[in-house]
Design a protein around this motif. Structure first.
Motif, mmCIF file in Angstrom:
data_model
loop_
_atom_site.group_PDB
_atom_site.id
_atom_site.type_symbol
_atom_site.label_atom_id
_atom_site.label_comp_id
_atom_site.label_asym_id
_atom_site.label_seq_id
_atom_site.Cartn_x
_atom_site.Cartn_y
_atom_site.Cartn_z
ATOM 1 N N THR A 144 9.869 -2.352 -3.955
ATOM 2 C CA THR A 144 9.924 -1.497 -5.178
ATOM 3 C C THR A 144 11.382 -1.889 -6.058
ATOM 4 O OG1 THR A 144 8.919 0.514 -4.121
ATOM 5 C CG2 THR A 144 10.199 1.112 -5.938
ATOM 6 N N TYR A 167 -7.062 -0.249 -3.631
ATOM 7 C CA TYR A 167 -5.924 -1.030 -4.522
ATOM 8 C C TYR A 167 -6.477 -1.819 -5.625
ATOM 9 C CZ TYR A 167 -1.779 -4.037 -4.912
ATOM 10 O OH TYR A 167 -0.310 -4.499 -5.200
ATOM 11 N N SER A 204 0.845 -1.223 -0.081
ATOM 12 C CA SER A 204 0.036 -0.076 0.056
ATOM 13 C C SER A 204 0.708 1.293 0.072
ATOM 14 C CB SER A 204 -0.940 0.071 1.499
ATOM 15 O OG SER A 204 -0.251 0.267 2.190
ATOM 16 N N HIS A 205 2.166 1.109 0.275
ATOM 17 C CA HIS A 205 3.080 2.240 0.459
ATOM 18 C C HIS A 205 4.107 2.190 -0.782
ATOM 19 C CE1 HIS A 205 1.521 2.205 4.634
ATOM 20 N NE2 HIS A 205 1.981 3.599 4.675
ATOM 21 N N VAL A 206 4.165 1.191 -1.819
ATOM 22 C CA VAL A 206 4.896 1.271 -2.911
ATOM 23 C C VAL A 206 4.181 2.111 -3.976
ATOM 24 C CG1 VAL A 206 5.355 -0.338 -4.917
ATOM 25 C CG2 VAL A 206 5.570 -1.157 -2.725
ATOM 26 N N LYS A 207 5.026 3.008 -4.474
ATOM 27 C CA LYS A 207 4.585 4.107 -5.322
ATOM 28 C C LYS A 207 4.371 3.611 -6.699
ATOM 29 C CE LYS A 207 4.496 6.755 -1.880
ATOM 30 N NZ LYS A 207 3.367 7.199 -1.190
ATOM 31 N N PRO A 232 8.737 -1.269 1.714
ATOM 32 C CA PRO A 232 8.326 -0.794 0.362
ATOM 33 C C PRO A 232 9.362 -0.552 -0.694
ATOM 34 C CG PRO A 232 7.035 0.347 2.103
ATOM 35 C CD PRO A 232 8.163 -0.390 2.838
ATOM 36 N N ARG A 264 -5.610 1.808 1.617
ATOM 37 C CA ARG A 264 -6.203 2.667 0.373
ATOM 38 C C ARG A 264 -6.655 1.797 -0.627
ATOM 39 N NH1 ARG A 264 -2.926 1.935 -3.965
ATOM 40 N NH2 ARG A 264 -0.938 1.314 -3.837
#
Length: 257
Positions: A189, A121, A80-83, A185, A119
């Protein structure tokens, strides 16, 4: 929890003998023609699930009472925090290696895990699947994921298995491993970006790379036996240290006299 930690520490030497754990196979290809049953009870190939994207794969089982749920919950939080753009830049697949689980369990697990994310997804990014014609076992073997089925006290089948995720390039090459439960994250990434260009990377190690244990009479006996052995060894080491100090003190006294 204490019991599992004790078991982990005391039985690690046994795992190598039983061939449990992770055998790294960086740079090798996984068979993309393996078929699985997805959350909608449809048969689908690994190639179609990956959809030509870098793909993070976890091997778990949905009824696991050990590390599987914490691992998947932590992974959902990290994702959820991977951009990066989910379902465009990468895919995620959680594969059940249990031969007795059903698509309904996969569907329920997916719903619970995605619901816990903080968030919105893209749901088609992350698939939860079960094996077809031993495809889960074949996939586990191809990525070096070694586990063992054991009979629990209530008669159900559980598994001893490690916690890890494996990163595949769009072509199905193993480019990296992320060990343990807690993933950052930034590490995810980086693993995705490297997988996209087919670059392999040594495993990202964490201090929380446990095994999941199932409570069985066999392991209860192992814990009790090993606990006694460690207890005896601890006493012997303490006595040895005590006599060493006493002897050294007596020798110094004699020299002074």
């Amino acid at each position: 929890m204490k019991k599992y930690l004790i078991l982990l520490l005391l039985t690690l030497p046994l795992f190598s003998k039983q061939s449990l754990g992770i055998e790294e196979k960086l740079g090798t290809m996984v068979p993309l023609d393996l078929t699985f049953i997805d959350e909608d009870s449809k048969s689908v190939t690994l190639k179609k699930l990956m959809d030509g994207k870098p793909t993070l794969i976890t091997l778990n089982y949905f009824k696991c009472a050990g590390v599987c749920s914490p691992q998947l919950n932590k992974l959902s939080d990290a994702l959820s925090h991977v951009k990066l753009a989910e379902n465009t830049d990468y895919k995620v697949i959680t594969v059940s290696f249990s031969e007795t689980e059903s698509p309904s369990l996969a569907r329920t697990k997916k719903k619970n895990i995605l619901h816990a994310m903080n968030r919105n997804y893209v749901q088609d990014t992350w698939h939860f699947v079960i094996g077809e014609n031993n495809s889960s076992g074949k996939l586990a073997e191809s990525v070096g994921f070694k586990y063992k089925a054991v009979k629990m006290e209530n008669g159900d089948i559980g598994y001893i298995h490690p916690a890890m995720a494996v990163m595949l390039s769009p072509e199905g090459k193993i480019t990296g491993y992320l060990m343990g439960v807690n993933q950052l994250p930034a590490d995810i990434t980086m693993a995705i970006k490297e997988a996209k260009i087919g670059r392999t990377r040594k495993p990202i190690l964490r201090n929380d790379a446990p095994f999941c244990f199932t409570e069985t009479p066999e392991f209860d006996r192992a814990v009790n036996k090993m606990t006694r052995i460690v207890g005896v060894l601890s006493v012997l080491l303490f006595l040895g240290f005590f006599f060493f100090i006493l002897r050294k003190k007596n020798k110094k006294t004699e020299e002074n006299n």
